[in-house]
Design a protein around this motif. Structure first.
Motif: not given
Length: 85
Positions: A77-83, A54-59
């Motif tokens: 293989g992806e990293t997403y950003e969220a607020i 799975c990927g990585i989520l930075v919140t």
């Protein structure tokens, strides 16, 4: 001041458990600490993300406060950003 809290407490003999952590709770006082800390947190979770496929989520929870976690909704293989709202 930088604070990093793992989902599970670490012991000196449990260095491998760091690679098994699924999320990190981070707090930073400066922008420089934030950049370095987030880079390190993502690097820490790369191997567990490979194992979990799975990927990585930075919140961003609030200014200076973040959660970096493995997330099955993020492609491998992806990293997403969220607020956080």
């Amino acid at each position: 001041m930088t604070t990093a809290i793992l989902e599970r407490p670490l012991t000196a003999a449990a260095a491998n458990e760091a690679s098994e952590a699924r999320s990190l709770d981070l707090q930073f006082a400066t922008a420089e600490e934030m950049r370095e800390g987030l880079d390190n947190a993502v690097a820490t979770l790369i191997e567990p993300a490979k194992d979990a496929a799975c990927g990585i989520l930075v919140t961003r929870l609030r200014p200076g406060r973040f959660t970096v976690a493995l997330d099955e909704s993020v492609p491998f293989g992806e990293t997403y950003e969220a607020i956080a709202a």
